[in-house]
Design a protein around this motif. Structure first.
Motif, PDB file in Angstrom:
ATOM      1  N   HIS A  40       1.220  -1.118   0.149  1.00  0.00           N
ATOM      2  CA  HIS A  40      -0.080   0.173  -0.112  1.00  0.00           C
ATOM      3  C   HIS A  40       1.390   1.670   0.511  1.00  0.00           C
ATOM      4  CE1 HIS A  40      -4.377  -2.423   0.348  1.00  0.00           C
ATOM      5  NE2 HIS A  40      -3.646  -2.279   1.179  1.00  0.00           N
ATOM      6  N   ASN A  41       2.013   1.468   0.519  1.00  0.00           N
ATOM      7  CA  ASN A  41       3.004   2.246   1.462  1.00  0.00           C
ATOM      8  C   ASN A  41       3.883   2.044  -0.243  1.00  0.00           C
ATOM      9  OD1 ASN A  41       1.780   3.922   3.525  1.00  0.00           O
ATOM     10  ND2 ASN A  41       2.810   2.381   4.580  1.00  0.00           N
ATOM     11  N   THR A  42       3.347   1.630  -0.952  1.00  0.00           N
ATOM     12  CA  THR A  42       4.703   1.657  -2.445  1.00  0.00           C
ATOM     13  C   THR A  42       4.064   1.781  -3.774  1.00  0.00           C
ATOM     14  OG1 THR A  42       4.675  -0.695  -2.407  1.00  0.00           O
ATOM     15  CG2 THR A  42       6.568   0.440  -1.175  1.00  0.00           C
ATOM     16  N   GLY A  43       2.715   2.080  -3.421  1.00  0.00           N
ATOM     17  CA  GLY A  43       1.584   2.137  -4.500  1.00  0.00           C
ATOM     18  C   GLY A  43       1.463   1.578  -5.455  1.00  0.00           C
ATOM     19  N   GLN A  44       1.272   0.040  -4.911  1.00  0.00           N
ATOM     20  CA  GLN A  44       1.371  -1.080  -5.622  1.00  0.00           C
ATOM     21  C   GLN A  44       0.039  -1.156  -5.849  1.00  0.00           C
ATOM     22  OE1 GLN A  44       4.216  -4.776  -4.579  1.00  0.00           O
ATOM     23  NE2 GLN A  44       4.993  -2.924  -4.236  1.00  0.00           N
ATOM     24  N   ASN A  45      -0.874  -1.055  -4.813  1.00  0.00           N
ATOM     25  CA  ASN A  45      -2.697  -0.662  -4.811  1.00  0.00           C
ATOM     26  C   ASN A  45      -3.607   0.319  -5.833  1.00  0.00           C
ATOM     27  OD1 ASN A  45      -5.319  -1.092  -3.989  1.00  0.00           O
ATOM     28  ND2 ASN A  45      -4.975  -2.172  -2.665  1.00  0.00           N
ATOM     29  N   ARG A  46      -4.357   0.261  -6.822  1.00  0.00           N
ATOM     30  CA  ARG A  46      -4.517   1.142  -7.568  1.00  0.00           C
ATOM     31  C   ARG A  46      -5.396   2.561  -6.556  1.00  0.00           C
ATOM     32  NH1 ARG A  46      -8.277   0.489 -12.394  1.00  0.00           N
ATOM     33  NH2 ARG A  46      -5.555  -0.835 -12.500  1.00  0.00           N
ATOM     34  N   SER A  47      -6.298   1.722  -5.982  1.00  0.00           N
ATOM     35  CA  SER A  47      -7.337   2.330  -5.256  1.00  0.00           C
ATOM     36  C   SER A  47      -6.363   2.963  -3.492  1.00  0.00           C
ATOM     37  CB  SER A  47      -8.435   1.453  -4.349  1.00  0.00           C
ATOM     38  OG  SER A  47      -7.810  -0.151  -3.035  1.00  0.00           O
ATOM     39  N   THR A  48      -5.398   2.679  -3.417  1.00  0.00           N
ATOM     40  CA  THR A  48      -4.867   3.617  -1.956  1.00  0.00           C
ATOM     41  C   THR A  48      -3.732   4.188  -2.282  1.00  0.00           C
ATOM     42  OG1 THR A  48      -3.320   1.260  -1.594  1.00  0.00           O
ATOM     43  CG2 THR A  48      -5.808   1.899  -0.736  1.00  0.00           C
ATOM     44  N   LYS A  49      -2.787   4.667  -3.889  1.00  0.00           N
ATOM     45  CA  LYS A  49      -2.057   4.684  -3.903  1.00  0.00           C
ATOM     46  C   LYS A  49      -1.924   6.885  -3.584  1.00  0.00           C
ATOM     47  CE  LYS A  49      -2.270   5.109  -9.008  1.00  0.00           C
ATOM     48  NZ  LYS A  49      -0.663   4.499  -9.935  1.00  0.00           N
ATOM     49  N   ALA A  50      -2.963   6.743  -4.271  1.00  0.00           N
ATOM     50  CA  ALA A  50      -3.058   8.225  -4.216  1.00  0.00           C
ATOM     51  C   ALA A  50      -3.267   8.859  -2.215  1.00  0.00           C
ATOM     52  CB  ALA A  50      -4.223   8.704  -4.498  1.00  0.00           C
ATOM     53  N   TYR A  51      -3.005   7.765  -1.827  1.00  0.00           N
ATOM     54  CA  TYR A  51      -3.686   8.409  -0.107  1.00  0.00           C
ATOM     55  C   TYR A  51      -2.068   8.595   0.981  1.00  0.00           C
ATOM     56  CZ  TYR A  51      -8.035   8.992  -2.139  1.00  0.00           C
ATOM     57  OH  TYR A  51      -9.175   9.539  -3.482  1.00  0.00           O
ATOM     58  N   ILE A  52      -1.372   7.517   0.470  1.00  0.00           N
ATOM     59  CA  ILE A  52       0.273   6.978   0.788  1.00  0.00           C
ATOM     60  C   ILE A  52       0.703   8.716   1.852  1.00  0.00           C
ATOM     61  CG2 ILE A  52       1.936   6.822   0.497  1.00  0.00           C
ATOM     62  CD1 ILE A  52       1.573   5.800  -1.464  1.00  0.00           C
ATOM     63  N   PRO A  53       1.252   8.666   3.318  1.00  0.00           N
ATOM     64  CA  PRO A  53       1.158   7.101   4.153  1.00  0.00           C
ATOM     65  C   PRO A  53       0.214   6.562   4.491  1.00  0.00           C
ATOM     66  CG  PRO A  53       2.017   9.000   5.232  1.00  0.00           C
ATOM     67  CD  PRO A  53       1.360   9.754   2.983  1.00  0.00           C
ATOM     68  N   TRP A  54       0.479   5.456   4.389  1.00  0.00           N
ATOM     69  CA  TRP A  54      -0.455   4.465   5.306  1.00  0.00           C
ATOM     70  C   TRP A  54      -0.387   4.217   6.795  1.00  0.00           C
ATOM     71  CZ3 TRP A  54      -5.929   4.585   4.273  1.00  0.00           C
ATOM     72  CH2 TRP A  54      -6.423   4.564   2.889  1.00  0.00           C
ATOM     73  N   LYS A  55      -0.881   3.661   7.706  1.00  0.00           N
ATOM     74  CA  LYS A  55      -0.602   3.441   9.228  1.00  0.00           C
ATOM     75  C   LYS A  55      -1.686   2.441   9.475  1.00  0.00           C
ATOM     76  CE  LYS A  55      -1.945   6.178  12.404  1.00  0.00           C
ATOM     77  NZ  LYS A  55      -1.963   7.485  13.249  1.00  0.00           N
ATOM     78  N   VAL A  56      -1.227   0.842   9.907  1.00  0.00           N
ATOM     79  CA  VAL A  56      -2.731  -0.137  10.273  1.00  0.00           C
ATOM     80  C   VAL A  56      -2.609   0.274  11.359  1.00  0.00           C
ATOM     81  CG1 VAL A  56      -2.764  -2.251  10.733  1.00  0.00           C
ATOM     82  CG2 VAL A  56      -0.808  -1.740   9.561  1.00  0.00           C
ATOM     83  N   VAL A  57      -4.125   0.521  12.228  1.00  0.00           N
ATOM     84  CA  VAL A  57      -4.908   1.529  13.127  1.00  0.00           C
ATOM     85  C   VAL A  57      -5.555  -0.022  13.602  1.00  0.00           C
ATOM     86  CG1 VAL A  57      -4.798   3.521  12.919  1.00  0.00           C
ATOM     87  CG2 VAL A  57      -6.689   2.102  12.233  1.00  0.00           C
ATOM     88  N   PHE A  58      -5.560  -0.736  13.182  1.00  0.00           N
ATOM     89  CA  PHE A  58      -6.299  -2.006  13.605  1.00  0.00           C
ATOM     90  C   PHE A  58      -6.023  -3.223  12.397  1.00  0.00           C
ATOM     91  CE2 PHE A  58     -10.244  -4.329  13.734  1.00  0.00           C
ATOM     92  CZ  PHE A  58     -10.352  -4.657  14.808  1.00  0.00           C
ATOM     93  N   LYS A  59      -5.967  -4.684  13.366  1.00  0.00           N
ATOM     94  CA  LYS A  59      -6.183  -5.823  12.890  1.00  0.00           C
ATOM     95  C   LYS A  59      -6.638  -7.001  13.791  1.00  0.00           C
ATOM     96  CE  LYS A  59      -1.012  -7.168  13.907  1.00  0.00           C
ATOM     97  NZ  LYS A  59       0.172  -7.540  13.159  1.00  0.00           N
ATOM     98  N   GLU A  60      -7.509  -7.672  13.120  1.00  0.00           N
ATOM     99  CA  GLU A  60      -7.817  -8.683  13.379  1.00  0.00           C
ATOM    100  C   GLU A  60      -7.007 -10.235  12.979  1.00  0.00           C
ATOM    101  OE1 GLU A  60     -11.845  -8.617  15.986  1.00  0.00           O
ATOM    102  OE2 GLU A  60     -11.337  -8.347  13.663  1.00  0.00           O
ATOM    103  N   GLU A  61      -6.923 -11.483  14.608  1.00  0.00           N
ATOM    104  CA  GLU A  61      -6.560 -12.949  13.606  1.00  0.00           C
ATOM    105  C   GLU A  61      -7.849 -13.834  13.145  1.00  0.00           C
ATOM    106  OE1 GLU A  61      -3.592 -16.081  15.057  1.00  0.00           O
ATOM    107  OE2 GLU A  61      -2.629 -14.330  14.510  1.00  0.00           O
ATOM    108  N   PHE A  62      -7.875 -14.184  12.293  1.00  0.00           N
ATOM    109  CA  PHE A  62      -8.865 -15.065  11.808  1.00  0.00           C
ATOM    110  C   PHE A  62      -8.474 -16.788  11.273  1.00  0.00           C
ATOM    111  CE2 PHE A  62     -10.534 -11.689  11.841  1.00  0.00           C
ATOM    112  CZ  PHE A  62     -11.836 -11.780  12.146  1.00  0.00           C
TER     113      PHE A  62
END
Length: 79
Positions: free
Chosen positions: A30-52
């Motif tokens: 996401h932070n290197t622009g490899q995802n089209r839907s998120t590359k315009a909004y870099i930088p990203w940080k993880v604020v939540f994650k859950e494991e399944f």
């Protein structure tokens, strides 16, 4: 294991919810622009994650977090 994660871009006040088997790798993508839907909004940080253990459960949680009630839950984490 499968993870559901929420990313946040402080600079643009944007959220992104996704699912992956490797959160750190996905965040780098996401932070290197490899995802089209998120590359315009870099930088990203993880604020939540859950494991399944099961992908089906993770997908259901991802869908919930993308619903109105789920988005309210995410907002409560951020503010």
């Amino acid at each position: 294991m499968v993870y559901v994660y929420v990313l946040y871009s402080e600079k643009y006040n944007r959220k992104y919810t996704g699912m992956t088997m490797d959160v750190e790798k996905r965040l780098r993508e996401h932070n290197t622009g490899q995802n089209r839907s998120t590359k315009a909004y870099i930088p990203w940080k993880v604020v939540f994650k859950e494991e399944f253990k099961i992908r089906l459960e993770a997908r259901a949680r991802e869908k919930y977090l993308k619903s109105g009630v789920g988005r309210d839950f995410i907002k409560s984490l951020l503010f």
